[in-house]
Design a protein around this motif. Sequence first.
Motif, PDB file in Angstrom:
ATOM      1  N   HIS A   1      22.285  39.861  45.274  1.00 23.90           N
ATOM      2  CA  HIS A   1      22.661  38.586  44.661  1.00 23.90           C
ATOM      3  C   HIS A   1      24.059  38.627  44.051  1.00 23.90           C
ATOM      4  O   HIS A   1      24.695  37.576  43.902  1.00 23.90           O
ATOM      5  CB  HIS A   1      21.642  38.202  43.582  1.00 23.90           C
TER       6      HIS A   1
ATOM      7  N   ASP B   1      11.135  30.472  38.909  1.00 23.76           N
ATOM      8  CA  ASP B   1      11.020  29.022  38.939  1.00 23.76           C
ATOM      9  C   ASP B   1       9.606  28.616  39.360  1.00 23.76           C
ATOM     10  O   ASP B   1       9.173  28.938  40.474  1.00 23.76           O
ATOM     11  CB  ASP B   1      12.047  28.453  39.927  1.00 23.76           C
TER      12      ASP B   1
ATOM     13  N   GLY C   1      18.696  35.205  38.999  1.00 28.02           N
ATOM     14  CA  GLY C   1      17.550  34.407  39.417  1.00 28.02           C
ATOM     15  C   GLY C   1      16.506  34.281  38.328  1.00 28.02           C
ATOM     16  O   GLY C   1      16.449  35.095  37.397  1.00 28.02           O
TER      17      GLY C   1
ATOM     18  N   GLY D   1      22.397  30.996  48.957  1.00 26.30           N
ATOM     19  CA  GLY D   1      21.264  30.185  48.543  1.00 26.30           C
ATOM     20  C   GLY D   1      20.908  30.458  47.097  1.00 26.30           C
ATOM     21  O   GLY D   1      21.718  30.979  46.320  1.00 26.30           O
ATOM     22  N   ASP D   2      19.673  30.143  46.746  1.00 28.85           N
ATOM     23  CA  ASP D   2      19.212  30.224  45.359  1.00 28.85           C
ATOM     24  C   ASP D   2      18.540  31.573  45.114  1.00 28.85           C
ATOM     25  O   ASP D   2      17.501  31.870  45.717  1.00 28.85           O
ATOM     26  CB  ASP D   2      18.220  29.088  45.093  1.00 28.85           C
TER      27      ASP D   2
ATOM     28  N   SER E   1      16.748  32.493  42.803  1.00 26.21           N
ATOM     29  CA  SER E   1      15.398  32.347  42.255  1.00 26.21           C
ATOM     30  C   SER E   1      14.330  32.401  43.343  1.00 26.21           C
ATOM     31  O   SER E   1      13.197  32.808  43.080  1.00 26.21           O
ATOM     32  CB  SER E   1      15.288  31.038  41.464  1.00 26.21           C
ATOM     33  N   TRP E   2      14.687  32.008  44.567  1.00 29.73           N
ATOM     34  CA  TRP E   2      13.712  32.082  45.664  1.00 29.73           C
ATOM     35  C   TRP E   2      13.371  33.535  45.966  1.00 29.73           C
ATOM     36  O   TRP E   2      12.200  33.892  46.149  1.00 29.73           O
ATOM     37  CB  TRP E   2      14.257  31.377  46.892  1.00 29.73           C
TER      38      TRP E   2
ATOM     39  N   ARG F   1      17.282  21.055  43.087  1.00 34.06           N
ATOM     40  CA  ARG F   1      17.896  22.037  42.187  1.00 34.06           C
ATOM     41  C   ARG F   1      18.406  23.274  42.918  1.00 34.06           C
ATOM     42  O   ARG F   1      19.009  24.159  42.309  1.00 34.06           O
ATOM     43  CB  ARG F   1      16.881  22.480  41.117  1.00 34.06           C
ATOM     44  N   TRP F   2      18.159  23.368  44.203  1.00 34.54           N
ATOM     45  CA  TRP F   2      18.493  24.561  44.982  1.00 34.54           C
ATOM     46  C   TRP F   2      19.978  24.892  44.856  1.00 34.54           C
ATOM     47  O   TRP F   2      20.841  24.057  45.097  1.00 34.54           O
ATOM     48  CB  TRP F   2      18.120  24.317  46.439  1.00 34.54           C
ATOM     49  N   ARG F   3      20.274  26.135  44.469  1.00 34.59           N
ATOM     50  CA  ARG F   3      21.660  26.578  44.307  1.00 34.59           C
ATOM     51  C   ARG F   3      22.164  27.252  45.582  1.00 34.59           C
ATOM     52  O   ARG F   3      21.379  27.752  46.380  1.00 34.59           O
ATOM     53  CB  ARG F   3      21.766  27.571  43.146  1.00 34.59           C
ATOM     54  N   THR F   4      23.480  27.294  45.763  1.00 34.42           N
ATOM     55  CA  THR F   4      24.045  27.896  46.979  1.00 34.42           C
ATOM     56  C   THR F   4      25.204  28.830  46.677  1.00 34.42           C
ATOM     57  O   THR F   4      26.104  28.992  47.487  1.00 34.42           O
ATOM     58  CB  THR F   4      24.526  26.797  47.952  1.00 34.42           C
TER      59      THR F   4
END
Length: 298
Positions: A125, A264, A261, A221-222, A224-225, A183-186
């Motif tokens: 990350h 979530d 992350g 991407g996010d 948190s996924w 809310r998905w981050r990139t």
Amino acid sequence: MRAAAGLLTQALELGLVGATDVLDDEVRLVPVPRSNLLHRLDVGGRPIAFVKQQGQAGATDGTATVAQETQALRLLGGGPVPDLLHADDGCVWTAALGGIPLYAALPTAPEPVAAALGSALATLHGTAVDPWPEPPRATLPWPVTDATPASIDRVPADSAAAALLAQVRDGADARRLAGAGRRWRTGHWVHGDLSGANALVDRVGGRARVSFLDLEDAGVGDPSWDVVSALRCLDDALVPGAAEAAREAFWGAYRDGGGSGEEDPALRLAHDAMADVRAALTELSAAGAGATAGAVGR
């Protein structure tokens, strides 16, 4: 799609195996169960490389899994991922990694392995996202999008899988899932499909080390996924008490490594929905109800 003979010919051309190895019957191309076509290249019983080709599920969904994995591996070289050996329009070759799958390693040493997972995920990350060449976009989990992959969309209307799909699309959870998509981050490199089988654990200098496999969904991407997926790996592999301690070890290493992350709840819901639908599709396939083997994949 290349047959085994074509893959072995390519392995010879790439210098991964020698003609003497082939003549001595030392070379084996071993199928590895995955949603895409994956083979392990062994020489004298020792893994040398892996080669992946597009599977039926990816072709049905219109995703370029081989191209996306190739691009991710090129840009992540030196990170906790396999070395890219060769790629073309049809397949991608990667170096074999040592170790055992995460799901098998966790019960043997829950906290050290969980900490190694957290550290490796923080490293992934934290890898710099360079704007050029433009990195691929991580595959969004389908429950947070407006579309369902074609490979799992055609199920009998009276099946459990269809009922689960309806819950994701139109049920009480639909709004929460849609919010997760908004809310998905990139801004970070992510694996995108982390599971207990998509990470290997080995020992280096007496300490556990985690490397990530199967990066066909990887990209920006996010984070948190990935975190939600990693915590699900701990919960699935361990009994509750051990899982709680492993979670603490994971979070400690992840935060120490600069991971950003979060756990979530809406993304956890999306992960659970995907797992439930896959399980229902597997039951359909086993019962011979018309679901294809490819439908079980992502």
